[in-house]
Scaffold this motif. Structure first.
Motif, PDB file in Angstrom:
ATOM      1  N   GLN A  37      -7.700  24.382  53.739  1.00 31.00           N
ATOM      2  CA  GLN A  37      -6.451  23.517  53.899  1.00 31.00           C
ATOM      3  C   GLN A  37      -5.450  24.023  54.734  1.00 31.00           C
ATOM      4  O   GLN A  37      -5.449  25.244  55.314  1.00 31.00           O
ATOM      5  CB  GLN A  37      -6.040  23.602  52.469  1.00 31.00           C
ATOM      6  N   LEU A  38      -4.482  23.158  55.450  1.00 29.58           N
ATOM      7  CA  LEU A  38      -3.738  23.470  56.526  1.00 29.58           C
ATOM      8  C   LEU A  38      -2.577  24.541  55.445  1.00 29.58           C
ATOM      9  O   LEU A  38      -2.196  24.088  54.543  1.00 29.58           O
ATOM     10  CB  LEU A  38      -2.990  22.461  57.125  1.00 29.58           C
ATOM     11  N   THR A  39      -2.142  25.665  56.146  1.00 29.87           N
ATOM     12  CA  THR A  39      -1.356  26.505  55.742  1.00 29.87           C
ATOM     13  C   THR A  39      -0.142  26.469  56.532  1.00 29.87           C
ATOM     14  O   THR A  39      -0.011  25.693  57.551  1.00 29.87           O
ATOM     15  CB  THR A  39      -1.918  27.953  55.505  1.00 29.87           C
ATOM     16  N   LYS A  40       1.065  27.186  55.808  1.00 32.25           N
ATOM     17  CA  LYS A  40       2.424  27.333  56.485  1.00 32.25           C
ATOM     18  C   LYS A  40       1.914  28.065  58.018  1.00 32.25           C
ATOM     19  O   LYS A  40       2.483  27.673  59.138  1.00 32.25           O
ATOM     20  CB  LYS A  40       3.220  27.954  55.846  1.00 32.25           C
ATOM     21  N   GLN A  41       1.068  28.817  57.979  1.00 33.25           N
ATOM     22  CA  GLN A  41       0.825  29.744  59.078  1.00 33.25           C
ATOM     23  C   GLN A  41       0.012  28.687  60.140  1.00 33.25           C
ATOM     24  O   GLN A  41       0.278  28.677  61.429  1.00 33.25           O
ATOM     25  CB  GLN A  41      -0.270  31.002  58.974  1.00 33.25           C
ATOM     26  N   ASP A  42      -0.724  27.707  59.829  1.00 32.91           N
ATOM     27  CA  ASP A  42      -1.529  26.724  60.535  1.00 32.91           C
ATOM     28  C   ASP A  42      -0.133  26.008  61.265  1.00 32.91           C
ATOM     29  O   ASP A  42      -0.397  25.744  62.627  1.00 32.91           O
ATOM     30  CB  ASP A  42      -2.430  26.164  59.917  1.00 32.91           C
ATOM     31  N   GLY A  43       0.599  25.554  60.508  1.00 30.51           N
ATOM     32  CA  GLY A  43       1.643  24.580  61.057  1.00 30.51           C
ATOM     33  C   GLY A  43       2.555  25.282  62.222  1.00 30.51           C
ATOM     34  O   GLY A  43       2.865  24.945  63.095  1.00 30.51           O
ATOM     35  N   ILE A  44       2.865  26.591  61.814  1.00 28.49           N
ATOM     36  CA  ILE A  44       3.480  27.547  62.961  1.00 28.49           C
ATOM     37  C   ILE A  44       2.870  27.603  64.081  1.00 28.49           C
ATOM     38  O   ILE A  44       3.318  27.417  65.194  1.00 28.49           O
ATOM     39  CB  ILE A  44       3.864  28.781  62.391  1.00 28.49           C
ATOM     40  N   ALA A  45       1.398  27.823  63.870  1.00 26.92           N
ATOM     41  CA  ALA A  45       0.578  28.083  65.106  1.00 26.92           C
ATOM     42  C   ALA A  45       0.426  26.653  66.063  1.00 26.92           C
ATOM     43  O   ALA A  45       0.421  26.663  67.150  1.00 26.92           O
ATOM     44  CB  ALA A  45      -0.742  28.287  64.670  1.00 26.92           C
ATOM     45  N   VAL A  46       0.313  25.393  65.478  1.00 25.27           N
ATOM     46  CA  VAL A  46       0.162  24.223  65.927  1.00 25.27           C
ATOM     47  C   VAL A  46       1.492  23.969  66.717  1.00 25.27           C
ATOM     48  O   VAL A  46       1.428  23.492  67.905  1.00 25.27           O
ATOM     49  CB  VAL A  46       0.001  23.021  64.964  1.00 25.27           C
ATOM     50  N   SER A  47       2.755  24.184  66.115  1.00 25.64           N
ATOM     51  CA  SER A  47       3.817  23.847  66.706  1.00 25.64           C
ATOM     52  C   SER A  47       4.314  25.015  68.025  1.00 25.64           C
ATOM     53  O   SER A  47       4.707  24.264  69.147  1.00 25.64           O
ATOM     54  CB  SER A  47       5.001  24.132  65.811  1.00 25.64           C
ATOM     55  N   LEU A  48       3.775  25.936  67.878  1.00 26.66           N
ATOM     56  CA  LEU A  48       3.777  26.905  69.039  1.00 26.66           C
ATOM     57  C   LEU A  48       3.063  26.527  70.245  1.00 26.66           C
ATOM     58  O   LEU A  48       3.361  26.498  71.380  1.00 26.66           O
ATOM     59  CB  LEU A  48       3.329  28.378  68.754  1.00 26.66           C
ATOM     60  N   THR A  49       1.853  25.894  69.777  1.00 26.69           N
ATOM     61  CA  THR A  49       0.954  25.519  70.907  1.00 26.69           C
ATOM     62  C   THR A  49       1.208  24.217  71.564  1.00 26.69           C
ATOM     63  O   THR A  49       1.178  24.002  72.922  1.00 26.69           O
ATOM     64  CB  THR A  49      -0.352  25.346  70.302  1.00 26.69           C
TER      65      THR A  49
END
Length: 309
Positions: A133-145
């Motif tokens: 499942q998508l986590t908070k860390q994944d969301g941050i990584a997607v935003s940075l990218t």
């Protein structure tokens, strides 16, 4: 009070190996750009020659270091044979060709950073297949990218691209190919030595490319000394030693440590492109590069937590 033990010599060797391996990868891309844009070397020819020579060298190294073992063990069953061929064509050959095309049409800095979108594609694969499942860390990584890629490609302006759209297309395909390469290799690497898996994949990819771009249809004797040195740097340092050093570092360091230090690859590609080839890099592109590098480091730091989830 307990004192921290000094860093063992073998760990020091591990750090040296992974830093050299990542740096060779990044610099190799910049040298390839030099051959494409200033020496008029064809992409297909370089890919076929590079894969053939590096594959033969890697398999030879395996045989020298494992004299009692057969280099053909990987072809023992139809299932492994099928997986190895698929990995060679859709993994190794695809990632090499798309990466080099992105460099030839754009530049090595942008191509390398676009290839490092692979972790996001892997994340999307696990999410779609419901493995995680998508986590908070994944969301941050997607935003940075997303923000970093926008700035890298546009320098902050919607009206212009820093590289042609075709270079972006091949760069994104390179990231997808790298994601497939990473995911599909796991079952093979669990059974066979990495030098064999990658060595055979390079050799097979080189043989297939040779059908369309024959390595022997070029007169190397007419090359300038600098062109010859660039070519052999790509084969030996940018391909064979880069992979070998990175894999060998796993004998001394954890995968988490090697992944973290492996992020030096896009950094060296950017630095060498700007300083050696004098590729213009605007302020927005610099910020975008830093954001993408931050994504790579961020995902690496949270790697163990993400694997558990």
């Amino acid at each position: 009070m307990n004192q921290q033990a000094p860093l063992p010599k073998n760990r020091t060797l591990g750090f040296i190996l992974v830093i050299l391996g990542a740096s060779f990868w990044g610099i190799g891309g910049t040298v390839a750009q030099k051959l494409f844009q200033q020496e008029n070397i064809e992409v297909g020819w370089l890919v076929s020659s590079r894969l053939l020579l590096a594959g033969i060298l890697l398999i030879s190294i395996y045989k020298i270091t494992h004299r009692k073992e057969s280099i053909f063990v990987i072809w023992g069953t139809k299932y492994n044979t099928f997986r190895q061929i698929l990995f060679s064509l859709l993994g190794m050959l695809a990632v090499q060709y798309t990466y080099m095309m992105s460099i030839a049409l754009g530049n090595s800095a942008v191509a390398t950073l676009l290839q490092y979108l692979a972790p996001l594609f892997i994340m999307a694969y696990y999410f779609i297949t419901k493995h995680s499942q998508l986590t908070k860390q994944d969301g941050i990584a997607v935003s940075l990218t997303l923000i970093g890629t926008f700035l890298l490609l546009t320098n902050g302006s919607l009206s212009t691209l820093s590289v042609p759209i075709t270079a972006v297309f091949w760069g994104v395909l390179s990231g997808l190919s790298a994601a497939f390469y990473t995911l599909y290799a796991v079952p093979l690497l669990q059974q066979f030595h990495s030098l064999l898996v990658v060595g055979w994949s390079m050799l097979i990819g080189g043989v297939v490319m040779s059908v369309f771009y024959q390595p022997w249809h070029i007169n190397i004797a007419n090359w300038a000394l600098s062109t010859t040195l660039y070519f052999f740097f790509i084969v030996i340092f940018g391909t064979m030693l880069a992979f070998w050093f990175y894999i060998e570092s796993l004998q001394y360091l954890s995968p988490n440590e090697t992944s973290l230090l492996g992020s030096l690859e896009p950094l060296t590609a950017v630095v060498t492109s700007v300083l050696w080839l004098q590729i213009p890099f605007g302020g927005g592109q610099t910020i975008g590069t830093l954001l993408i590098l931050s994504m790579i480091l961020y995902l690496t730091v949270f790697q163990k937590k993400r694997m558990k989830s």
